[in-house]
Scaffold this motif. Sequence first.
Motif, PDB file in Angstrom:
ATOM      1  N   ASP A   1      50.307 -61.694  12.763  1.00 23.72           N
ATOM      2  CA  ASP A   1      50.434 -60.397  12.899  1.00 23.72           C
ATOM      3  C   ASP A   1      49.241 -60.244  13.987  1.00 23.72           C
ATOM      4  O   ASP A   1      48.206 -60.827  14.139  1.00 23.72           O
ATOM      5  CB  ASP A   1      49.363 -59.922  11.534  1.00 23.72           C
ATOM      6  N   LYS A   2      49.661 -59.364  14.910  1.00 24.07           N
ATOM      7  CA  LYS A   2      48.973 -59.152  16.029  1.00 24.07           C
ATOM      8  C   LYS A   2      47.462 -58.615  15.919  1.00 24.07           C
ATOM      9  O   LYS A   2      46.564 -58.909  16.539  1.00 24.07           O
ATOM     10  CB  LYS A   2      49.571 -57.888  17.059  1.00 24.07           C
TER      11      LYS A   2
ATOM     12  N   GLN B   1      47.625 -65.984  24.781  1.00 23.45           N
ATOM     13  CA  GLN B   1      48.663 -67.053  24.338  1.00 23.45           C
ATOM     14  C   GLN B   1      49.440 -66.813  23.028  1.00 23.45           C
ATOM     15  O   GLN B   1      50.513 -67.007  23.153  1.00 23.45           O
ATOM     16  CB  GLN B   1      47.899 -68.436  24.816  1.00 23.45           C
ATOM     17  N   ILE B   2      48.658 -66.730  22.189  1.00 22.51           N
ATOM     18  CA  ILE B   2      49.112 -66.585  20.856  1.00 22.51           C
ATOM     19  C   ILE B   2      50.134 -65.187  20.802  1.00 22.51           C
ATOM     20  O   ILE B   2      51.085 -65.176  20.284  1.00 22.51           O
ATOM     21  CB  ILE B   2      48.060 -66.228  19.774  1.00 22.51           C
ATOM     22  N   LEU B   3      49.640 -64.228  21.370  1.00 22.36           N
ATOM     23  CA  LEU B   3      50.273 -63.005  21.424  1.00 22.36           C
ATOM     24  C   LEU B   3      51.603 -62.872  22.262  1.00 22.36           C
ATOM     25  O   LEU B   3      52.393 -62.281  22.205  1.00 22.36           O
ATOM     26  CB  LEU B   3      49.537 -61.881  21.754  1.00 22.36           C
ATOM     27  N   GLY B   4      51.569 -64.106  23.198  1.00 22.18           N
ATOM     28  CA  GLY B   4      52.812 -64.040  24.318  1.00 22.18           C
ATOM     29  C   GLY B   4      52.720 -63.053  25.283  1.00 22.18           C
ATOM     30  O   GLY B   4      53.849 -62.787  25.761  1.00 22.18           O
TER      31      GLY B   4
ATOM     32  N   GLN C   1      47.243 -58.169  30.659  1.00 23.71           N
ATOM     33  CA  GLN C   1      48.016 -57.121  29.729  1.00 23.71           C
ATOM     34  C   GLN C   1      47.310 -56.904  28.419  1.00 23.71           C
ATOM     35  O   GLN C   1      47.273 -56.120  27.309  1.00 23.71           O
ATOM     36  CB  GLN C   1      49.417 -57.546  29.172  1.00 23.71           C
ATOM     37  N   ILE C   2      46.449 -58.145  28.140  1.00 22.07           N
ATOM     38  CA  ILE C   2      45.598 -58.065  26.865  1.00 22.07           C
ATOM     39  C   ILE C   2      44.785 -56.859  26.776  1.00 22.07           C
ATOM     40  O   ILE C   2      44.597 -56.314  25.581  1.00 22.07           O
ATOM     41  CB  ILE C   2      44.839 -59.421  26.862  1.00 22.07           C
ATOM     42  N   THR C   3      44.236 -56.476  27.776  1.00 26.57           N
ATOM     43  CA  THR C   3      43.209 -55.212  27.573  1.00 26.57           C
ATOM     44  C   THR C   3      43.906 -53.988  27.099  1.00 26.57           C
ATOM     45  O   THR C   3      43.221 -53.442  26.390  1.00 26.57           O
ATOM     46  CB  THR C   3      42.617 -55.096  29.203  1.00 26.57           C
TER      47      THR C   3
END
Length: 54
Positions: free
Chosen positions: A2-3, A22-25, A30-32
């Motif tokens: 789960d994100k 990395q876990i979210l791919g 883009q993580i911001t």
Amino acid sequence: MDKRKVITAYRRGMISIQECAQILGVDSSQITGLMNDPQLCEPQRVVQKQPMHG
């Protein structure tokens, strides 16, 4: 995974931003955007007060 849980783990300092991405791919840049997404915030748990029996 789960994100919301991954983002919560990052916010609590359990994983780094790079590990989170990395876990979210996703790319680190883009993580911001994901961090600011209100739909990915872990819902707050409501604690109801119980009357004390004494």
